[in-house]
Design a protein around this motif. Structure first.
Motif, PDB file in Angstrom:
ATOM      1  N   VAL A   1      82.090 -19.970  73.044  1.00  0.00           N
ATOM      2  CA  VAL A   1      81.985 -18.508  73.101  1.00  0.00           C
ATOM      3  C   VAL A   1      80.533 -18.073  72.952  1.00  0.00           C
ATOM      4  N   TRP A   2      79.821 -18.649  71.956  1.00  0.00           N
ATOM      5  CA  TRP A   2      78.425 -18.265  71.746  1.00  0.00           C
ATOM      6  C   TRP A   2      77.520 -18.782  72.849  1.00  0.00           C
ATOM      7  N   ILE A   3      77.849 -19.925  73.428  1.00  0.00           N
ATOM      8  CA  ILE A   3      77.100 -20.408  74.592  1.00  0.00           C
ATOM      9  C   ILE A   3      77.267 -19.436  75.756  1.00  0.00           C
ATOM     10  N   ALA A   4      78.502 -18.971  75.961  1.00  0.00           N
ATOM     11  CA  ALA A   4      78.763 -18.012  77.032  1.00  0.00           C
ATOM     12  C   ALA A   4      77.993 -16.711  76.806  1.00  0.00           C
ATOM     13  N   VAL A   5      77.912 -16.285  75.549  1.00  0.00           N
ATOM     14  CA  VAL A   5      77.140 -15.073  75.239  1.00  0.00           C
ATOM     15  C   VAL A   5      75.672 -15.270  75.600  1.00  0.00           C
ATOM     16  N   GLY A   6      75.147 -16.456  75.315  1.00  0.00           N
ATOM     17  CA  GLY A   6      73.757 -16.744  75.656  1.00  0.00           C
ATOM     18  C   GLY A   6      73.508 -16.665  77.149  1.00  0.00           C
ATOM     19  N   TYR A   7      74.398 -17.272  77.944  1.00  0.00           N
ATOM     20  CA  TYR A   7      74.252 -17.194  79.408  1.00  0.00           C
ATOM     21  C   TYR A   7      74.412 -15.757  79.894  1.00  0.00           C
ATOM     22  N   LEU A   8      75.304 -15.009  79.245  1.00  0.00           N
ATOM     23  CA  LEU A   8      75.510 -13.615  79.632  1.00  0.00           C
ATOM     24  C   LEU A   8      74.234 -12.798  79.416  1.00  0.00           C
ATOM     25  N   ILE A   9      73.548 -13.056  78.317  1.00  0.00           N
ATOM     26  CA  ILE A   9      72.295 -12.350  78.049  1.00  0.00           C
ATOM     27  C   ILE A   9      71.266 -12.644  79.141  1.00  0.00           C
ATOM     28  N   ILE A  10      71.157 -13.907  79.522  1.00  0.00           N
ATOM     29  CA  ILE A  10      70.177 -14.303  80.541  1.00  0.00           C
ATOM     30  C   ILE A  10      70.512 -13.687  81.890  1.00  0.00           C
ATOM     31  N   THR A  11      71.775 -13.790  82.300  1.00  0.00           N
ATOM     32  CA  THR A  11      72.144 -13.280  83.625  1.00  0.00           C
ATOM     33  C   THR A  11      72.079 -11.755  83.687  1.00  0.00           C
ATOM     34  N   LEU A  12      72.436 -11.091  82.589  1.00  0.00           N
ATOM     35  CA  LEU A  12      72.331  -9.628  82.577  1.00  0.00           C
ATOM     36  C   LEU A  12      70.874  -9.183  82.628  1.00  0.00           C
ATOM     37  N   ALA A  13      69.986  -9.953  81.999  1.00  0.00           N
ATOM     38  CA  ALA A  13      68.559  -9.624  82.050  1.00  0.00           C
ATOM     39  C   ALA A  13      68.029  -9.758  83.479  1.00  0.00           C
ATOM     40  N   ILE A  14      68.429 -10.819  84.175  1.00  0.00           N
ATOM     41  CA  ILE A  14      68.007 -10.988  85.569  1.00  0.00           C
ATOM     42  C   ILE A  14      68.567  -9.869  86.430  1.00  0.00           C
ATOM     43  N   SER A  15      69.844  -9.552  86.223  1.00  0.00           N
ATOM     44  CA  SER A  15      70.481  -8.480  86.990  1.00  0.00           C
ATOM     45  C   SER A  15      69.787  -7.143  86.767  1.00  0.00           C
ATOM     46  N   ALA A  16      69.441  -6.849  85.507  1.00  0.00           N
ATOM     47  CA  ALA A  16      68.752  -5.592  85.197  1.00  0.00           C
ATOM     48  C   ALA A  16      67.388  -5.533  85.860  1.00  0.00           C
ATOM     49  N   LEU A  17      66.676  -6.666  85.851  1.00  0.00           N
ATOM     50  CA  LEU A  17      65.355  -6.712  86.484  1.00  0.00           C
ATOM     51  C   LEU A  17      65.446  -6.421  87.972  1.00  0.00           C
ATOM     52  N   PHE A  18      66.410  -7.045  88.648  1.00  0.00           N
ATOM     53  CA  PHE A  18      66.521  -6.855  90.098  1.00  0.00           C
ATOM     54  C   PHE A  18      67.118  -5.492  90.443  1.00  0.00           C
ATOM     55  N   ASN A  19      67.945  -4.946  89.569  1.00  0.00           N
ATOM     56  CA  ASN A  19      68.409  -3.574  89.795  1.00  0.00           C
ATOM     57  C   ASN A  19      67.248  -2.595  89.716  1.00  0.00           C
ATOM     58  N   LEU A  20      66.340  -2.840  88.771  1.00  0.00           N
ATOM     59  CA  LEU A  20      65.145  -1.999  88.654  1.00  0.00           C
ATOM     60  C   LEU A  20      64.269  -2.135  89.895  1.00  0.00           C
ATOM     61  N   MET A  21      64.101  -3.364  90.370  1.00  0.00           N
ATOM     62  CA  MET A  21      63.293  -3.597  91.568  1.00  0.00           C
ATOM     63  C   MET A  21      63.924  -2.941  92.786  1.00  0.00           C
ATOM     64  N   GLU A  22      65.255  -3.007  92.852  1.00  0.00           N
ATOM     65  CA  GLU A  22      65.938  -2.404  93.998  1.00  0.00           C
ATOM     66  C   GLU A  22      65.789  -0.884  93.993  1.00  0.00           C
ATOM     67  N   ARG A  23      65.878  -0.279  92.810  1.00  0.00           N
ATOM     68  CA  ARG A  23      65.707   1.174  92.748  1.00  0.00           C
ATOM     69  C   ARG A  23      64.285   1.590  93.118  1.00  0.00           C
ATOM     70  N   LYS A  24      63.328   0.724  92.792  1.00  0.00           N
ATOM     71  CA  LYS A  24      61.928   1.067  93.035  1.00  0.00           C
ATOM     72  C   LYS A  24      61.495   0.756  94.453  1.00  0.00           C
ATOM     73  N   TRP A  25      61.913  -0.413  94.973  1.00  0.00           N
ATOM     74  CA  TRP A  25      61.414  -0.858  96.276  1.00  0.00           C
ATOM     75  C   TRP A  25      62.489  -1.056  97.333  1.00  0.00           C
ATOM     76  N   GLY A  26      63.753  -1.071  96.926  1.00  0.00           N
ATOM     77  CA  GLY A  26      64.812  -1.365  97.869  1.00  0.00           C
ATOM     78  C   GLY A  26      64.971  -0.304  98.942  1.00  0.00           C
ATOM     79  N   ILE A  27      65.648  -0.709 100.017  1.00  0.00           N
ATOM     80  CA  ILE A  27      65.918   0.207 101.130  1.00  0.00           C
ATOM     81  C   ILE A  27      67.140   1.037 100.811  1.00  0.00           C
ATOM     82  N   ALA A  28      67.020   2.349 100.875  1.00  0.00           N
ATOM     83  CA  ALA A  28      68.159   3.240 100.636  1.00  0.00           C
ATOM     84  C   ALA A  28      69.196   3.059 101.730  1.00  0.00           C
ATOM     85  N   ARG A  29      70.462   2.934 101.308  1.00  0.00           N
ATOM     86  CA  ARG A  29      71.526   2.707 102.296  1.00  0.00           C
ATOM     87  C   ARG A  29      72.522   3.870 102.244  1.00  0.00           C
TER      88      ARG A  29
END
Length: 214
Positions: free
Chosen positions: A186-214
């Protein structure tokens, strides 16, 4: 909860190991992916062939087999490096094939006329690709590249089987110490969740800033 509190240092070492693997392998994957995408659309046939072979071989090779080839095969040719470096090479090369194809799909979305206009102004292939085509292509492929790097973070768990410090490998130590295996995972899964959510948040920010509006 005592599984985490009693072994916080062990979890922290594994978590930081996975973060390091993810960051370094991601940088290598992005570099090689951009390079191979350039090869795939290059006017030189030998470059296109090399890029095609790179993508075809790596996309159709199991990642575990690639780990064996890198971590156990390269030392036989005199290349001796820390196992963590070998793991970064294996993860980065494998993921670069998927980055390449995502980026090549983005390149195909850029109108052909823009490249022709750049060449008519006297720009070389490298200048056309780097200044005109790739910046627009990258804007179109931010979400799939983010998804690919999230997959890389999860794929890093394989490195634990090759004596590399990473998050999933902590279960072996805690299991030997008699801790509840369910709560360990369970705690290992939480650790991976933190990492993947951080990557997702970073790319969501990049998409809002530079992504093509659809």
């Amino acid at each position: 909860m005592n599984v985490l509190t009693d072994n916080f240092a062990t979890f922290a070492r594994g978590f930081l190991g996975t973060v390091e693997l993810t960051v370094y392998a991601s940088l290598l994957a992005l570099l090689l992916g951009f390079l191979m995408a350039s090869f795939r659309v290059a006017p030189v046939a030998s470059f296109r062939m090399f890029g095609t072979v790179w993508v075809t071989v790596l996309r159709n090779t199991p990642l575990t087999l690639l780990f064996f080839a890198v971590l156990l095969g390269l030392p036989r040719f005199g290349l001796v490096l820390p196992f963590q470096v070998f793991a970064v090479i294996a993860l980065g090369c494998y993921t670069s094939a998927f980055i390449c194809e995502a980026l090549r799909a983005g390149i195909n979305t850029v109108p052909r006329g823009q490249g022709e206009a750049a060449r008519s102004l006297g720009m070389s292939f490298g200048q056309t690709l780097g200044v005109v085509v790739l910046p627009q292509a990258f804007r179109a492929v931010i979400p799939p590249i983010g998804s690919t790097l999230i997959a890389l973070a999860k794929n890093s768990a394989i490195a634990g089987a090759f004596s590399v410090t990473e998050l999933l490998g902590t279960y072996k130590t805690l299991s030997e110490l008699g801790y509840n295996i369910v709560w360990t995972f369970v705690w290992i899964a939480v650790g991976y969740l933190i990492i993947t959510l951080a990557i997702s948040a970073l790319f969501n920010l990049m998409e809002r800033k530079w992504g093509i509006a659809r």
